[in-house]
Scaffold this active site. Structure first.
Site, PDB file in Angstrom:
ATOM      1  N   LEU A   1      42.153  40.698  56.296  1.00  0.00           N
ATOM      2  CA  LEU A   1      41.071  41.844  57.243  1.00  0.00           C
ATOM      3  C   LEU A   1      39.782  41.335  57.532  1.00  0.00           C
ATOM      4  CD1 LEU A   1      42.465  45.135  55.801  1.00  0.00           C
ATOM      5  CD2 LEU A   1      43.372  43.520  57.729  1.00  0.00           C
TER       6      LEU A   1
ATOM      7  N   TYR B   1      44.325  55.856  49.363  1.00  0.00           N
ATOM      8  CA  TYR B   1      44.703  56.558  48.122  1.00  0.00           C
ATOM      9  C   TYR B   1      43.271  56.728  47.403  1.00  0.00           C
ATOM     10  CZ  TYR B   1      45.414  51.627  46.659  1.00  0.00           C
ATOM     11  OH  TYR B   1      45.439  50.155  46.290  1.00  0.00           O
TER      12      TYR B   1
ATOM     13  N   ARG C   1      32.485  39.265  40.676  1.00  0.00           N
ATOM     14  CA  ARG C   1      32.300  39.823  39.643  1.00  0.00           C
ATOM     15  C   ARG C   1      31.079  39.340  38.799  1.00  0.00           C
ATOM     16  NH1 ARG C   1      38.484  38.952  38.025  1.00  0.00           N
ATOM     17  NH2 ARG C   1      38.160  37.135  39.406  1.00  0.00           N
TER      18      ARG C   1
HETATM   19  C1  HXC Z   1      50.174  43.134  35.358  1.00  0.00           C
HETATM   20  C2  HXC Z   1      48.705  41.590  35.939  1.00  0.00           C
HETATM   21  C3  HXC Z   1      49.270  41.305  37.186  1.00  0.00           C
HETATM   22  C4  HXC Z   1      50.454  41.923  37.362  1.00  0.00           C
HETATM   23  C5  HXC Z   1      47.453  40.107  36.918  1.00  0.00           C
HETATM   24  N1  HXC Z   1      47.679  40.715  35.772  1.00  0.00           N
HETATM   25  N2  HXC Z   1      48.702  40.209  37.923  1.00  0.00           N
HETATM   26  N3  HXC Z   1      49.157  42.660  35.145  1.00  0.00           N
HETATM   27  N4  HXC Z   1      50.946  42.942  36.702  1.00  0.00           N
HETATM   28  N5  HXC Z   1      51.063  42.015  38.472  1.00  0.00           N
HETATM   29  C6  HXC Z   1      46.708  40.608  34.766  1.00  0.00           C
HETATM   30  C7  HXC Z   1      46.902  39.498  34.215  1.00  0.00           C
HETATM   31  O1  HXC Z   1      47.700  39.538  33.048  1.00  0.00           O
HETATM   32  C8  HXC Z   1      45.710  39.467  33.108  1.00  0.00           C
HETATM   33  O2  HXC Z   1      45.372  40.191  32.061  1.00  0.00           O
HETATM   34  C9  HXC Z   1      44.495  40.024  34.224  1.00  0.00           C
HETATM   35  O3  HXC Z   1      45.341  40.708  35.185  1.00  0.00           O
HETATM   36  C10 HXC Z   1      43.635  39.167  34.993  1.00  0.00           C
HETATM   37  O4  HXC Z   1      44.676  38.180  35.744  1.00  0.00           O
HETATM   38  P1  HXC Z   1      44.255  36.493  36.291  1.00  0.00           P
HETATM   39  O5  HXC Z   1      45.266  35.971  37.065  1.00  0.00           O
HETATM   40  O6  HXC Z   1      43.448  36.149  35.254  1.00  0.00           O
HETATM   41  O7  HXC Z   1      42.959  37.130  37.040  1.00  0.00           O
HETATM   42  P2  HXC Z   1      42.199  36.574  38.289  1.00  0.00           P
HETATM   43  O8  HXC Z   1      42.665  35.201  38.457  1.00  0.00           O
HETATM   44  O9  HXC Z   1      40.683  37.039  38.108  1.00  0.00           O
HETATM   45  O10 HXC Z   1      43.261  37.386  39.767  1.00  0.00           O
HETATM   46  C11 HXC Z   1      42.621  38.689  39.856  1.00  0.00           C
HETATM   47  C12 HXC Z   1      43.779  39.391  40.431  1.00  0.00           C
HETATM   48  C13 HXC Z   1      44.493  38.644  41.571  1.00  0.00           C
HETATM   49  C14 HXC Z   1      43.158  40.843  40.854  1.00  0.00           C
HETATM   50  C15 HXC Z   1      44.751  39.554  39.409  1.00  0.00           C
HETATM   51  O11 HXC Z   1      45.950  39.375  42.232  1.00  0.00           O
HETATM   52  C16 HXC Z   1      43.775  38.046  42.664  1.00  0.00           C
HETATM   53  O12 HXC Z   1      43.116  37.326  42.640  1.00  0.00           O
HETATM   54  N6  HXC Z   1      43.852  38.999  44.027  1.00  0.00           N
HETATM   55  C17 HXC Z   1      43.004  38.746  45.050  1.00  0.00           C
HETATM   56  C18 HXC Z   1      43.319  39.250  46.450  1.00  0.00           C
HETATM   57  C19 HXC Z   1      44.167  40.564  46.432  1.00  0.00           C
HETATM   58  O13 HXC Z   1      44.635  41.148  45.338  1.00  0.00           O
HETATM   59  N7  HXC Z   1      44.344  41.055  47.610  1.00  0.00           N
HETATM   60  C20 HXC Z   1      45.098  42.142  47.951  1.00  0.00           C
HETATM   61  C21 HXC Z   1      44.228  42.980  48.218  1.00  0.00           C
HETATM   62  S1  HXC Z   1      44.955  44.490  48.925  1.00  0.00           S
HETATM   63  P3  HXC Z   1      45.642  39.536  30.698  1.00  0.00           P
HETATM   64  O14 HXC Z   1      45.517  40.698  29.799  1.00  0.00           O
HETATM   65  O15 HXC Z   1      47.273  38.939  30.619  1.00  0.00           O
HETATM   66  O16 HXC Z   1      44.634  38.619  30.380  1.00  0.00           O
HETATM   67  C22 HXC Z   1      44.449  45.853  48.575  1.00  0.00           C
HETATM   68  C23 HXC Z   1      45.440  47.028  49.762  1.00  0.00           C
HETATM   69  C24 HXC Z   1      45.457  48.106  49.108  1.00  0.00           C
HETATM   70  O17 HXC Z   1      43.656  46.122  47.888  1.00  0.00           O
HETATM   71  C25 HXC Z   1      46.160  49.309  50.068  1.00  0.00           C
HETATM   72  C26 HXC Z   1      47.596  48.743  50.582  1.00  0.00           C
HETATM   73  C27 HXC Z   1      48.176  49.889  51.429  1.00  0.00           C
HETATM   74  P1  NAP Z   2      43.227  39.296  51.068  1.00  0.00           P
HETATM   75  O1  NAP Z   2      43.303  38.572  52.212  1.00  0.00           O
HETATM   76  O2  NAP Z   2      43.804  39.326  49.729  1.00  0.00           O
HETATM   77  O3  NAP Z   2      41.497  39.672  50.969  1.00  0.00           O
HETATM   78  C1  NAP Z   2      40.984  39.778  49.842  1.00  0.00           C
HETATM   79  C2  NAP Z   2      39.693  38.958  49.750  1.00  0.00           C
HETATM   80  O4  NAP Z   2      38.915  39.059  48.797  1.00  0.00           O
HETATM   81  C3  NAP Z   2      40.438  37.306  49.762  1.00  0.00           C
HETATM   82  O5  NAP Z   2      39.549  36.730  50.600  1.00  0.00           O
HETATM   83  C4  NAP Z   2      39.698  36.995  48.510  1.00  0.00           C
HETATM   84  O6  NAP Z   2      39.331  35.536  48.535  1.00  0.00           O
HETATM   85  C5  NAP Z   2      38.368  38.011  48.170  1.00  0.00           C
HETATM   86  N1  NAP Z   2      38.224  37.952  46.799  1.00  0.00           N
HETATM   87  C6  NAP Z   2      39.118  38.466  45.754  1.00  0.00           C
HETATM   88  N2  NAP Z   2      38.887  38.454  44.711  1.00  0.00           N
HETATM   89  C7  NAP Z   2      37.418  37.925  44.651  1.00  0.00           C
HETATM   90  C8  NAP Z   2      36.356  37.723  43.730  1.00  0.00           C
HETATM   91  N3  NAP Z   2      36.809  38.071  42.575  1.00  0.00           N
HETATM   92  N4  NAP Z   2      35.319  37.456  44.232  1.00  0.00           N
HETATM   93  C9  NAP Z   2      34.936  36.952  45.657  1.00  0.00           C
HETATM   94  N5  NAP Z   2      36.059  37.234  46.480  1.00  0.00           N
HETATM   95  C10 NAP Z   2      37.098  37.603  46.117  1.00  0.00           C
HETATM   96  O7  NAP Z   2      43.759  40.761  51.411  1.00  0.00           O
HETATM   97  P2  NAP Z   2      43.422  42.019  52.714  1.00  0.00           P
HETATM   98  O8  NAP Z   2      44.556  42.870  52.818  1.00  0.00           O
HETATM   99  O9  NAP Z   2      42.609  41.361  53.868  1.00  0.00           O
HETATM  100  O10 NAP Z   2      42.456  43.027  52.049  1.00  0.00           O
HETATM  101  C11 NAP Z   2      40.977  43.136  52.440  1.00  0.00           C
HETATM  102  C12 NAP Z   2      40.313  44.533  52.160  1.00  0.00           C
HETATM  103  O11 NAP Z   2      41.246  45.531  52.814  1.00  0.00           O
HETATM  104  C13 NAP Z   2      40.696  44.554  50.611  1.00  0.00           C
HETATM  105  O12 NAP Z   2      39.375  45.587  50.267  1.00  0.00           O
HETATM  106  C14 NAP Z   2      41.828  45.705  50.402  1.00  0.00           C
HETATM  107  O13 NAP Z   2      41.659  46.443  49.457  1.00  0.00           O
HETATM  108  C15 NAP Z   2      41.583  46.583  51.677  1.00  0.00           C
HETATM  109  N6  NAP Z   2      42.874  47.162  52.443  1.00  0.00           N
HETATM  110  C16 NAP Z   2      44.004  46.388  52.726  1.00  0.00           C
HETATM  111  C17 NAP Z   2      45.114  47.115  53.340  1.00  0.00           C
HETATM  112  C18 NAP Z   2      46.310  46.089  53.976  1.00  0.00           C
HETATM  113  O14 NAP Z   2      47.147  46.873  54.048  1.00  0.00           O
HETATM  114  N7  NAP Z   2      46.123  44.867  54.064  1.00  0.00           N
HETATM  115  C19 NAP Z   2      45.174  48.352  53.010  1.00  0.00           C
HETATM  116  C20 NAP Z   2      43.932  49.106  52.588  1.00  0.00           C
HETATM  117  C21 NAP Z   2      42.830  48.482  52.408  1.00  0.00           C
HETATM  118  P3  NAP Z   2      39.534  34.610  47.189  1.00  0.00           P
HETATM  119  O15 NAP Z   2      40.723  34.820  46.693  1.00  0.00           O
HETATM  120  O16 NAP Z   2      39.383  33.250  47.982  1.00  0.00           O
HETATM  121  O17 NAP Z   2      38.211  34.842  46.162  1.00  0.00           O
END
Ligand code: HXC
Ligand code: NAP
Length: 286
Positions: A29, A156, A76
């Protein structure tokens, strides 16, 4: 849905003269908003942890005739956020729009979460949003620059949700931040609003939250619009909300979900799924 299928209400140069910082702007997004804002004339500042998607998105914006720069940082880390903000300003000039889009999330039963798992998501979503907001807000207040902040939450944030506890807590916090700062910083000409999207297919979200096609179908089935949203539609709404056209909109969170959350809330909405013999249920005419 491709862009061609979207009716835009926006004038083509809506964001000319503005510079927008989009966190997590290299993917999903965030990338959609970055490309659309760029096409509407804004200079685009991108940040995220990984360089590759940022560089690719910046290049796509330049290829389309826009101006873009990127800086890596983990939201962070407040010092890294300030350094990225300063570097982006150095390259593009003053920034006056911030989109807090970066997020982390995963599905987990809450009793299986570790403190680090909870802290990781809350650190990205809530603390990260605060760090970026503080960097931009302090600068705008110091220089008397009017600015617009747009926070991407989710539906949510109001209701909470099972299996995404850290994200639900963090997004609820961002919602409170949106409303609090809309009031506190209003006198500085700083507007703070949000969008609460329902499901929109992106690799980052769907790989983590809809790991099974059957789950996807279940989610889709409860959306009154009958489909998921698109990143192009979200970008249209976002562009409007950060633009001067929305000057009087303050502290608002716009639900953007095809009707999904209300579908889950109304007492009798599930009757939609049942074949009710409505005529037989009606009392006979007296
Ligand atoms: C339980 C988990 C887990 C899982 C990670 N952890 N994944 N615990 N179930 N599936 C735990 C790990 O074990 C660790 O704890 C801690 O989380 C940190 O994990 P790391 O991998 O070291 O963290 P990090 O590299 O900082 O990655 C952060 C992350 C990862 C959030 C875990 O998923 C990420 O980078 N996400 C970025 C993109 C993203 O999530 N996009 C989606 C957004 S969508 P321990 O205790 O083991 O050390 C969204 C939409 C919502 O928000 C609405 C939809 C309708
Ligand atoms: P996404 O592609 O995974 O986007 C998340 C972005 O955040 C990535 O570009 C990621 O890049 C960056 N990011 C994650 N952790 C970070 C960190 N620690 N520092 C800096 N950047 C970080 O997912 P998306 O679906 O586009 O989501 C975008 C936004 O929309 C989010 O706020 C999500 O909660 C919201 N949202 C999405 C949906 C959906 O259905 N897609 C619905 C409701 C709300 P790096 O990994 O390179 O850092």
């Amino acid at each position: 849905m491709s862009r061609a299928n979207i009716t835009s209400a926006l004038k083509p140069d809506l964001l000319r003269g503005h510079t927008a910082w989009i966190t997590g702007g290299g993917t999903g997004l965030g990338r959609g908003m970055a490309e659309r804002f760029g096409a509407l004339g804004a200079k685009i500042a991108l940040s995220g942890r990984r360089e590759e998607p940022l560089a690719e998105t910046a290049q796509a914006i330049r290829d389309a005739g826009g101006e873009a720069a990127f800086a890596t940082c983990d939201v962070r880390d407040p010092a890294a956020v300030t350094a990225a903000f300063d570097a982006l300003r150095g390259e593009l000039g003053e920034i006056d729009i911030l989109v807090n889009n970066a997020a982390g999330n995963f599905l987990s039963p809450s009793e299986k979460l570790s403190p680090n798992g909870f802290g990781s998501v809350v650190g990205i979503v809530l603390n990260g949003t605060f760090h970026c907001t503080l960097a931009a807000g302090q600068r705008w207040i110091e220089t008397g620059t009017p600015g617009a902040i747009l926070n991407i939450v989710t539906t949510y944030a109001w209701t909470g949700s099972a299996f995404v506890l850290p994200s639900a807590c963090a997004k609820a916090g961002v919602l409170a931040m949106t409303r609090s700062l809309a009031v506190e910083w209003g006198k500085h000409g700083i507007r703070v609003n949000g969008i609460a999207p329902g499901p929109i297919p992106t690799e980052g979200a769907f790989s983590r939250l809809m790991p099974d096609p059957k789950l996807e179908e279940r989610h889709k089935a409860r959306i009154p619009a009958g489909r998921f949203g698109t990143r192009e539609e979200l970008a249209e709404l976002a562009a409007y909300l950060v633009s001067p056209a929305a000057e009087w909109i303050r502290g608002e969170i716009v639900t953007f979900d095809g009707g999904e959350w209300l579908r889950g809330a109304g007492e009798f909405n599930d009757l939609l799924d049942l074949n009710i013999p409505w005529d037989q249920l009606r009392p006979p005419k007296k």
